[in-house]
Design an enzyme around this catalytic site. Structure first.
Site, mmCIF file in Angstrom:
data_model
loop_
_atom_site.group_PDB
_atom_site.id
_atom_site.type_symbol
_atom_site.label_atom_id
_atom_site.label_comp_id
_atom_site.label_asym_id
_atom_site.label_seq_id
_atom_site.Cartn_x
_atom_site.Cartn_y
_atom_site.Cartn_z
ATOM 1 N N GLY A 8 35.628 42.442 41.013
ATOM 2 C CA GLY A 8 35.395 43.828 41.732
ATOM 3 C C GLY A 8 33.981 44.357 41.348
ATOM 4 O O GLY A 8 33.656 45.589 41.879
ATOM 5 N N ASP A 63 44.784 36.145 50.212
ATOM 6 C CA ASP A 63 43.965 37.227 50.612
ATOM 7 C C ASP A 63 42.766 36.831 51.604
ATOM 8 O O ASP A 63 42.246 37.852 52.173
ATOM 9 C CB ASP A 63 43.501 38.083 49.367
ATOM 10 N N ASN A 65 30.834 42.276 47.183
ATOM 11 C CA ASN A 65 31.807 43.716 47.076
ATOM 12 C C ASN A 65 30.796 44.923 47.831
ATOM 13 O O ASN A 65 31.521 45.898 48.246
ATOM 14 C CB ASN A 65 32.278 44.002 45.472
ATOM 15 N N HIS A 101 39.319 34.982 48.259
ATOM 16 C CA HIS A 101 39.157 34.386 46.915
ATOM 17 C C HIS A 101 39.362 32.998 46.989
ATOM 18 O O HIS A 101 40.640 32.509 47.487
ATOM 19 C CB HIS A 101 39.864 34.757 45.903
ATOM 20 N N SER A 116 34.595 38.525 41.087
ATOM 21 C CA SER A 116 35.753 37.929 40.996
ATOM 22 C C SER A 116 35.580 36.316 41.371
ATOM 23 O O SER A 116 36.385 35.721 40.886
ATOM 24 C CB SER A 116 36.692 38.637 41.940
#
Length: 217
Positions: A65, A175, A94, A178, A28
């Protein structure tokens, strides 16, 4: 026959060479998650290349992801399809967030480097650091994956892709993971510092940078 030969040589010499390709295999952070794709660092890289006079075309094969396992499974086809001169590997975050295991992450990244070189593509590795809530010991061991791999495989490395970005709340999305559009230019600068020597070596016809590590402090 001589005239025909000269005509064929003229035609061949005037066939435009294919654009050299830079393939970005990431998650991402490279797929411009949560922002306009045109404002992501990969799109900014294409602009920088054009402005600097490099003929390269950037192909973004990043998927939000994705893990190193996913990237490894996709890489052979991507290498065959795009035949990149340079492969930027931005994966592993991830894996760490999901606790998939450092040994597995390292092994997958190592295999990607091997595949890239077998396809005559020069790898550039972007390292990641996990959030501090994972604990100092775990985060340091995870970061060390990239440093050890870069040294052992002699791959140019950006140790922490989000250096100077992750600690700027105004440059991060809600979040806390990011970056927003404001952080993308600095992400590009980190990549560019290690990518430009590869580009210059390529333009000069050399391969030296592909086999000697350059680490951004």
């Amino acid at each position: 026959m001589k005239k025909l030969f000269l005509l064929l040589m003229f035609v061949i010499s005037n066939v435009p060479a294919a654009e050299p390709v830079i393939l970005v295999l990431g998650d991402s952070l490279s797929a411009a998650y949560g922002i306009e794709r045109s404002r992501g660092w990969v799109a900014l890289l294409q602009d920088r290349l054009q402005q600097a006079g490099y003929p390269h075309r950037v192909v973004n094969a990043s998927i939000s992801g994705d893990t190193t396992a996913g990237g490894l499974s996709r890489l052979p086809q991507a290498l065959e399809q795009f035949q990149p001169d340079i492969l930027i590997i931005e994966l592993g975050g991830n894996d760490g967030l999901r606790g998939l295991g450092n040994d597995q992450t390292r092994d997958h990244l190592d295999q990607m480097i091997t595949l890239a070189r077998a396809a005559h593509s020069r790898p550039l590795l972007l390292g990641m650091m996990l959030p501090p809530n994972f604990g100092k010991t775990f985060t340091e061991k995870f970061l060390q994956i990239y440093r050890d791999l870069a040294e052992q495989r002699r791959v140019p490395l950006v140790p922490f892709f989000l250096e100077g970005v992750a600690d700027r709340p105004d440059w991060m999305q809600g979040d806390g993971i990011h970056p927003n559009a404001a952080g993308q230019p600095l992400m590009l600068e980190h990549v560019w510092a290690q990518l430009q020597p590869l580009l210059d070596e390529e333009m000069a016809g050399g391969m030296g940078s592909a086999h000697s590590p350059t680490i951004l402090k």
